[in-house]
Design a protein around this motif. Sequence first.
Motif, PDB file in Angstrom:
ATOM      1  N   PRO A   2       0.825  -1.215   0.000  1.00 56.06           N
ATOM      2  CA  PRO A   2       0.000   0.000   0.000  1.00 56.06           C
ATOM      3  C   PRO A   2       0.859   1.265   0.000  1.00 56.06           C
ATOM      4  N   LEU A   3       0.252   2.360  -0.411  1.00 55.07           N
ATOM      5  CA  LEU A   3       0.959   3.638  -0.407  1.00 55.07           C
ATOM      6  C   LEU A   3       1.384   4.007   1.006  1.00 55.07           C
ATOM      7  N   PRO A   4       2.523   4.717   1.130  1.00 53.96           N
ATOM      8  CA  PRO A   4       2.967   5.139   2.462  1.00 53.96           C
ATOM      9  C   PRO A   4       1.955   6.082   3.109  1.00 53.96           C
ATOM     10  N   LYS A   5       1.830   5.983   4.423  1.00 56.01           N
ATOM     11  CA  LYS A   5       0.970   6.894   5.182  1.00 56.01           C
ATOM     12  C   LYS A   5       1.864   7.919   5.867  1.00 56.01           C
ATOM     13  N   SER A   6       1.400   9.161   5.911  1.00 57.86           N
ATOM     14  CA  SER A   6       2.153  10.205   6.609  1.00 57.86           C
ATOM     15  C   SER A   6       1.593  10.383   8.006  1.00 57.86           C
ATOM     16  N   ARG A   7       2.481  10.512   8.983  1.00 55.82           N
ATOM     17  CA  ARG A   7       2.073  10.717  10.369  1.00 55.82           C
ATOM     18  C   ARG A   7       2.959  11.792  10.985  1.00 55.82           C
ATOM     19  N   LYS A   8       2.322  12.712  11.712  1.00 57.26           N
ATOM     20  CA  LYS A   8       3.054  13.782  12.396  1.00 57.26           C
ATOM     21  C   LYS A   8       2.989  13.513  13.890  1.00 57.26           C
ATOM     22  N   ILE A   9       4.153  13.482  14.530  1.00 58.69           N
ATOM     23  CA  ILE A   9       4.249  13.162  15.950  1.00 58.69           C
ATOM     24  C   ILE A   9       4.992  14.300  16.657  1.00 58.69           C
ATOM     25  N   ALA A  10       4.402  14.802  17.735  1.00 57.74           N
ATOM     26  CA  ALA A  10       5.044  15.852  18.525  1.00 57.74           C
ATOM     27  C   ALA A  10       5.706  15.225  19.748  1.00 57.74           C
ATOM     28  N   VAL A  11       6.937  15.656  20.022  1.00 57.97           N
ATOM     29  CA  VAL A  11       7.705  15.169  21.171  1.00 57.97           C
ATOM     30  C   VAL A  11       7.775  16.315  22.181  1.00 57.97           C
ATOM     31  N   LEU A  12       7.157  16.115  23.354  1.00 61.32           N
ATOM     32  CA  LEU A  12       7.020  17.169  24.352  1.00 61.32           C
ATOM     33  C   LEU A  12       7.623  16.750  25.684  1.00 61.32           C
ATOM     34  N   GLY A  13       8.040  17.741  26.466  1.00 60.68           N
ATOM     35  CA  GLY A  13       8.553  17.473  27.804  1.00 60.68           C
ATOM     36  C   GLY A  13       9.322  18.660  28.350  1.00 60.68           C
ATOM     37  N   TYR A  14       9.730  18.537  29.598  1.00 66.31           N
ATOM     38  CA  TYR A  14      10.516  19.561  30.281  1.00 66.31           C
ATOM     39  C   TYR A  14      11.899  19.669  29.622  1.00 66.31           C
ATOM     40  N   ARG A  15      12.611  20.763  29.875  1.00 68.25           N
ATOM     41  CA  ARG A  15      13.937  20.920  29.264  1.00 68.25           C
ATOM     42  C   ARG A  15      14.919  19.873  29.796  1.00 68.25           C
ATOM     43  N   SER A  16      15.805  19.472  28.931  1.00 71.80           N
ATOM     44  CA  SER A  16      16.907  18.528  29.186  1.00 71.80           C
ATOM     45  C   SER A  16      16.468  17.140  29.666  1.00 71.80           C
ATOM     46  N   VAL A  17      15.283  16.687  29.245  1.00 78.08           N
ATOM     47  CA  VAL A  17      14.864  15.318  29.581  1.00 78.08           C
ATOM     48  C   VAL A  17      15.292  14.312  28.511  1.00 78.08           C
ATOM     49  N   GLY A  18      15.775  14.823  27.360  1.00 81.08           N
ATOM     50  CA  GLY A  18      16.249  13.918  26.304  1.00 81.08           C
ATOM     51  C   GLY A  18      15.330  13.831  25.100  1.00 81.08           C
ATOM     52  N   LYS A  19      14.493  14.846  24.880  1.00 80.68           N
ATOM     53  CA  LYS A  19      13.592  14.838  23.721  1.00 80.68           C
ATOM     54  C   LYS A  19      14.390  14.757  22.421  1.00 80.68           C
ATOM     55  N   SER A  20      15.354  15.658  22.277  1.00 75.79           N
ATOM     56  CA  SER A  20      16.175  15.681  21.058  1.00 75.79           C
ATOM     57  C   SER A  20      17.052  14.435  20.967  1.00 75.79           C
ATOM     58  N   SER A  21      17.628  14.033  22.094  1.00 77.80           N
ATOM     59  CA  SER A  21      18.506  12.856  22.091  1.00 77.80           C
ATOM     60  C   SER A  21      17.754  11.612  21.626  1.00 77.80           C
ATOM     61  N   LEU A  22      16.546  11.421  22.127  1.00 77.51           N
ATOM     62  CA  LEU A  22      15.757  10.251  21.735  1.00 77.51           C
ATOM     63  C   LEU A  22      15.353  10.339  20.265  1.00 77.51           C
ATOM     64  N   THR A  23      14.955  11.534  19.827  1.00 84.34           N
ATOM     65  CA  THR A  23      14.533  11.726  18.434  1.00 84.34           C
ATOM     66  C   THR A  23      15.707  11.503  17.479  1.00 84.34           C
ATOM     67  N   ILE A  24      16.865  12.094  17.798  1.00 80.01           N
ATOM     68  CA  ILE A  24      18.037  11.947  16.932  1.00 80.01           C
ATOM     69  C   ILE A  24      18.543  10.503  16.951  1.00 80.01           C
ATOM     70  N   GLN A  25      18.461   9.847  18.098  1.00 82.66           N
ATOM     71  CA  GLN A  25      18.854   8.432  18.177  1.00 82.66           C
ATOM     72  C   GLN A  25      17.984   7.606  17.228  1.00 82.66           C
TER      73      GLN A  25
END
Length: 184
Positions: A2-25
């Motif tokens: 099937p055709l690919p589905k697009s999904r938008k996911i927001a990553v939220l939280g307090y500063r320095s909890v690892g939002k960017s680290s987890l996303t980049i990982q």
Amino acid sequence: MPLPKSRKIAVLGYRSVGKSSLTIQFVEGQFVDSYDPTIENTFTKSMTVNGQEYNLQLVDTAGQDEYSIFPESYTIDVNGYVLIYSVTSYKSFEVVRVIHEKLLDMVGNVQKPIILVGNKKDLHMERVISYEEGKALSESWNAAFLESSAKENQTAVEVFRRMILEVEKMEGGQPQEWSPCSMM
């Protein structure tokens, strides 16, 4: 396939909890050791779950606190939310509750998939939030729960795979039971 589905996911939280680290990982397969406060970044990645390809747009948000205004842009066309706290910080655990409340205020009674993630589980000696506390909070929200370590690449892929499954479940993307129907 099937055709690919697009999904938008927001990553939220307090500063320095690892939002960017987890996303980049997840996106790049590497751990970023230096902390540079994020304004907002958007990452894209494709992944296949249960034979369906998904084009993910991940919105890595600026760290929030209990006084932050919840940006309306975080609710527009977003299919699901990853709420992250650090298992080493009571403050981040309190703030993630506030973020959840603000999120509910913004989206109203519309059900949106949420995954609560306790990050930094590799820091055993500094842990102040137990697995059970995180699990209990997620259950009170009727949300999925995982603990992770962006540094050790534990569950980064699983967080986003699980999010896709939660979005599909909520949007009725799972195969439905066939039920006979008769017309008179």
